[in-house]
Design a protein around this motif. Structure first.
Motif, PDB file in Angstrom:
ATOM      1  N   PHE B  22       1.185  -1.365  -0.131  1.00 31.26           N
ATOM      2  CA  PHE B  22      -0.185   0.188  -0.394  1.00 31.26           C
ATOM      3  C   PHE B  22       0.737   1.835  -0.383  1.00 31.26           C
ATOM      4  CE2 PHE B  22      -2.454   3.510   2.211  1.00 31.26           C
ATOM      5  CZ  PHE B  22      -3.498   3.404   1.259  1.00 31.26           C
ATOM      6  N   PRO B  23       0.479   1.887  -0.696  1.00 28.79           N
ATOM      7  CA  PRO B  23       1.334   3.033  -0.635  1.00 28.79           C
ATOM      8  C   PRO B  23       1.454   4.091   0.044  1.00 28.79           C
ATOM      9  CG  PRO B  23      -0.729   3.468  -2.980  1.00 28.79           C
ATOM     10  CD  PRO B  23       0.000   1.767  -2.124  1.00 28.79           C
ATOM     11  N   SER B  33      -5.647  12.460  -2.163  1.00 22.88           N
ATOM     12  CA  SER B  33      -6.167  11.597  -2.978  1.00 22.88           C
ATOM     13  C   SER B  33      -7.895  11.631  -3.293  1.00 22.88           C
ATOM     14  CB  SER B  33      -6.269  10.316  -2.803  1.00 22.88           C
ATOM     15  OG  SER B  33      -4.759  10.016  -2.023  1.00 22.88           O
ATOM     16  N   ALA B  35      -9.626  11.345  -7.287  1.00 16.40           N
ATOM     17  CA  ALA B  35     -10.302  11.014  -8.796  1.00 16.40           C
ATOM     18  C   ALA B  35     -10.189  12.472 -10.103  1.00 16.40           C
ATOM     19  CB  ALA B  35     -11.229   9.719  -9.451  1.00 16.40           C
ATOM     20  N   ALA B  36      -9.251  11.934 -11.049  1.00 13.88           N
ATOM     21  CA  ALA B  36      -8.882  12.864 -12.329  1.00 13.88           C
ATOM     22  C   ALA B  36      -9.796  12.835 -12.650  1.00 13.88           C
ATOM     23  CB  ALA B  36      -7.704  13.625 -13.165  1.00 13.88           C
ATOM     24  N   HIS B  48     -13.307  10.812  -3.912  1.00 15.81           N
ATOM     25  CA  HIS B  48     -13.283  10.445  -4.191  1.00 15.81           C
ATOM     26  C   HIS B  48     -14.946   9.458  -3.067  1.00 15.81           C
ATOM     27  CE1 HIS B  48      -9.223   8.317  -5.099  1.00 15.81           C
ATOM     28  NE2 HIS B  48      -9.713   7.782  -6.527  1.00 15.81           N
ATOM     29  N   VAL B  51     -17.524  10.329  -5.252  1.00 19.27           N
ATOM     30  CA  VAL B  51     -18.281   9.288  -6.331  1.00 19.27           C
ATOM     31  C   VAL B  51     -18.881   8.135  -5.491  1.00 19.27           C
ATOM     32  CG1 VAL B  51     -17.087   8.924  -8.321  1.00 19.27           C
ATOM     33  CG2 VAL B  51     -16.063  10.692  -6.886  1.00 19.27           C
ATOM     34  N   GLU B  52     -19.861   7.678  -6.414  1.00 23.89           N
ATOM     35  CA  GLU B  52     -20.201   6.794  -6.014  1.00 23.89           C
ATOM     36  C   GLU B  52     -19.717   5.500  -7.664  1.00 23.89           C
ATOM     37  OE1 GLU B  52     -24.315   5.534  -6.973  1.00 23.89           O
ATOM     38  OE2 GLU B  52     -24.057   3.620  -6.603  1.00 23.89           O
ATOM     39  N   THR B  53     -19.507   5.798  -8.705  1.00 24.25           N
ATOM     40  CA  THR B  53     -18.942   5.053  -9.584  1.00 24.25           C
ATOM     41  C   THR B  53     -18.792   6.122 -10.342  1.00 24.25           C
ATOM     42  OG1 THR B  53     -18.550   3.144 -10.710  1.00 24.25           O
ATOM     43  CG2 THR B  53     -20.633   3.942 -10.690  1.00 24.25           C
ATOM     44  N   ILE B  54     -17.672   5.516 -12.022  1.00 27.23           N
ATOM     45  CA  ILE B  54     -17.475   5.976 -12.922  1.00 27.23           C
ATOM     46  C   ILE B  54     -18.112   4.897 -14.122  1.00 27.23           C
ATOM     47  CG2 ILE B  54     -16.451   6.677 -14.416  1.00 27.23           C
ATOM     48  CD1 ILE B  54     -14.688   8.387 -12.342  1.00 27.23           C
ATOM     49  N   THR B  55     -18.614   5.033 -15.186  1.00 30.03           N
ATOM     50  CA  THR B  55     -19.112   3.950 -15.331  1.00 30.03           C
ATOM     51  C   THR B  55     -18.867   3.828 -16.788  1.00 30.03           C
ATOM     52  OG1 THR B  55     -21.180   2.255 -15.893  1.00 30.03           O
ATOM     53  CG2 THR B  55     -21.619   4.231 -15.408  1.00 30.03           C
ATOM     54  N   VAL B 120     -11.569  10.705 -18.039  1.00 31.08           N
ATOM     55  CA  VAL B 120     -10.744   9.966 -17.302  1.00 31.08           C
ATOM     56  C   VAL B 120      -9.596  10.024 -16.889  1.00 31.08           C
ATOM     57  CG1 VAL B 120     -10.869   7.771 -15.981  1.00 31.08           C
ATOM     58  CG2 VAL B 120     -12.864   9.432 -17.518  1.00 31.08           C
ATOM     59  N   GLY B 121      -8.952  10.731 -15.804  1.00 33.58           N
ATOM     60  CA  GLY B 121      -7.627  10.479 -15.878  1.00 33.58           C
ATOM     61  C   GLY B 121      -6.997   9.718 -14.772  1.00 33.58           C
ATOM     62  N   GLY B 122      -7.913   8.845 -14.001  1.00 33.96           N
ATOM     63  CA  GLY B 122      -7.450   7.960 -13.144  1.00 33.96           C
ATOM     64  C   GLY B 122      -7.321   8.909 -11.955  1.00 33.96           C
ATOM     65  N   ASN B 123      -6.541   7.722 -11.024  1.00 32.36           N
ATOM     66  CA  ASN B 123      -7.025   8.310  -9.609  1.00 32.36           C
ATOM     67  C   ASN B 123      -5.245   9.475  -9.607  1.00 32.36           C
ATOM     68  OD1 ASN B 123      -8.509   6.430  -8.418  1.00 32.36           O
ATOM     69  ND2 ASN B 123      -7.382   4.716  -8.259  1.00 32.36           N
TER      70      ASN B 123
END
Lengths: 369, 186
Positions: B22-23, B33, B35-36, B48, B51-55, B120-123
């Motif tokens: 774990f980082p 931390s 989401a981008a 995070h 956000v419920e989710t990205i779909t 969507v850029g990721g975490n």
């Protein structure tokens, strides 16, 4: 003809004088010493012998009266003859002078003609030299034309080779252009694949985010998912980095391909232009070849004409030699004629002086020549 | 449920042994931390927890009478999910180019909507030292962002679902203006 008549007349006069002298001699022998009646006849005979045709014999004697009468008649006929001789003699002199002038003129004309013939000969020699020079020039021009035609032929061969090579280059360029288009299609396919990888990366990003969300939502139990999400994130970053590199390089490849395609199209255009130029050069060389052939015909014609001209000049030179010989013969004939005329003039002058001794009237001599 | 926890535990043990650790943030440097994402071409970050989710954008059914900021309603995990167009809602323009592929699902008390994303850029983990209260963004994005982060020359607005709900823009879905157009009854 007139000379013959004159000689006949002169001979007649001399014969008449001889007859008169004979008659006088006979009278003296037959009569012994002359009497007074015979003195008139004798005096007349003496004057007649001195050339005085105006003398008149008078006699009272029976023996000499007939002689005096015959003598007077002879003298009268002689005077008439001498008087009649004047006009032909003067005409003969005039004609002889005219003939001398004409003969002198002919001689001068012949001499001038000889000089002109010499000039004509010199001109013909120069003309012959010029014709030979022209023939030599025509020969050189023909040789130069032959070399020129060979060069044009080589140029045409080169133009044909160049056209063939340009055509090959064009076909090669067209093949290369097709290959470049195929390359562009492959690049487009790679681009599509890169975009698909990018889409996959996005989907992986979504998975990473959702994993992280679920992990945080699971609290302590979701901590392993945090590691997974982080690992996915690391992989994702590497994948995105590589994807960006691939995308960048593919775009560079696309640009290079487009530039190459553009360059190929320009090159094909240049080759087409070169082909056009080569065709023009070929047409120009063909025209030059036709012109050279025509010029060669002209040079040949000029050479033939020059040769004919030289031949004509040679013949003219031969004819001129004959004319010069004839002119020389004419001049010699004219000079001989002149000499004859001079001799005839001297004879006539002598004859005139002799005739001038004859008196036909009281005023003077018979002929003033 | 037991099976799921058992599987998760086994996964935890396996990753605890050989998986990535774990980082842990560098000591002494607090980080944030999230989401981008990107909405209407504007780079944003979101926590995070918001956000419920990205779909992937599900099939949508247009709702008559709604404005063009409402793309439609989708069947999502047994519920109905209204989906808003992020470009129209925040950029006041239709989405340029191709159709948006992902949507951000926000689930807050009284709010369960989807919002299309342009990126969507990721975490992302950002040091809190880059946190900025400045707001170079304009319009609804400025109202829905709680400051942001400065990363180099780039500003990442921090989208806050609470501010988004409080703006009330998601509650107005009608195509008609909010003000009544009928004449008043005398």
């Amino acid at each position: 003809m007139s000379q013959t008549v004159l000689l006949v007349i002169v001979l007649a006069l001399l014969v008449a004088q001889g007859v008169t002298g004979f008659l006088l001699w006979k009278a003296r022998r037959d009569g012994g010493a002359a009497t007074d009646s015979d003195s008139g006849v004798l005096q007349a005979l003496r004057r007649m012998a001195d050339g005085d045709l105006t003398a008149s014999a008078e006699s009272t004697g029976p023996a000499t009266a007939a002689i005096a009468e015959q003598l007077n008649a002879a003298l009268a006929r002689q005077r008439e003859l001498v008087s009649d001789l004047r006009a032909p003699f003067e005409g003969l002199t005039t004609e002889l002078h005219r003939l001398a002038r004409n003969s002198h003129g002919h001689s001068e004309t012949s001499a001038g003609m000889g000089r002109q013939l010499e000039e004509v000969k010199s001109a013909l020699v120069r003309e012959m030299q010029a014709a030979e020079d022209m023939g030599s020039i025509s020969k050189q021009a023909r040789e130069a034309m032959g070399r020129h035609r060979q060069l044009v032929s080589r140029g045409q061969t080169l133009a044909t080779d160049m056209a063939r090579a340009s055509s090959d280059v064009r076909e090669s360029m067209q093949e290369t252009s097709k290959s470049a288009k195929r390359q562009g299609e492959l690049i487009q396919s790679v681009t599509t694949a890169a975009e698909y990888i990018q889409s996959l990366n996005t989907r992986i990003s979504v998975v990473a985010i959702n994993t992280r969300i679920e992990a945080e939502r699971a609290g302590e139990h979701g901590r392993p998912f945090l590691g997974i999400a982080e690992a996915i994130g690391d992989l994702l970053r590497e994948a995105e980095e590589e994807g960006r590199k691939i995308t960048s390089e593919v775009r560079m490849l696309q640009n290079l391909s487009a530039e190459n395609l553009n360059s190929l199209e320009h090159t094909v255009g240049a080759v087409v232009t070169i082909l056009d130029f080569v065709e023009r050069i070929d047409a120009a060389l063909e025209d030059i070849n036709h012109g050279a052939a025509h010029l060669l015909d002209q040079v040949d014609s000029l050479g033939n004409t020059t040769q004919q001209s030289a031949e004509t000049v040679r013949r003219l030179n031969g004819l001129l030699g004959e004319v010069r010989e004839q002119n020389r013969a004419l001049r010699e004939g004219a000079e001989a004629t002149q000499q004859g005329i001079n001799a005839l003039q001297q004879t006539l002058s002598k004859l005139g002086r002799n005739l001038a001794r004859l008196r036909v009237d009281q005023t003077g001599s018979a002929l003033n020549v | 449920m037991g099976g799921a926890f058992t599987a998760l535990r086994a996964l935890h043990e396996r990753h605890a042994r050989g998986g990535p650790t774990f980082p842990s943030p560098p000591a002494g440097e607090p980080v944030w931390s999230g989401a981008a994402i990107g909405i209407a071409g504007v780079p944003l970050v979101i926590a995070h927890r918001d956000v419920e989710t990205i779909t992937a954008l599900p099939p949508l059914t247009r709702i008559p009478g709604t404005g063009n900021r409402v793309l439609g309603v989708a069947a999502y995990q047994g519920d109905l999910l209204p989906v808003f167009c992020g470009d129209t809602l925040f950029g006041q323009r239709l989405s340029p180019g191709r159709r948006r592929e992902y949507c951000l699902v926000i689930c807050q008390p009284g709010l369960h909507v989807g919002l299309t994303l342009s990126q969507v850029g990721g975490n992302v983990t950002l040091p809190l030292s880059q946190r900025s209260a400045d707001m170079p963004l304009q319009g609804l994005l400025a109202a829905c962002c709680d400051g942001g982060f400065r990363r180099g020359d780039e500003f990442l607005g921090l989208l806050d679902s609470g501010l988004l709900m409080a703006s009330g823009v998601l509650g107005d879905t009608s195509a008609q203006p909010a003000d009544p157009v009928e004449d008043a009854v005398p």
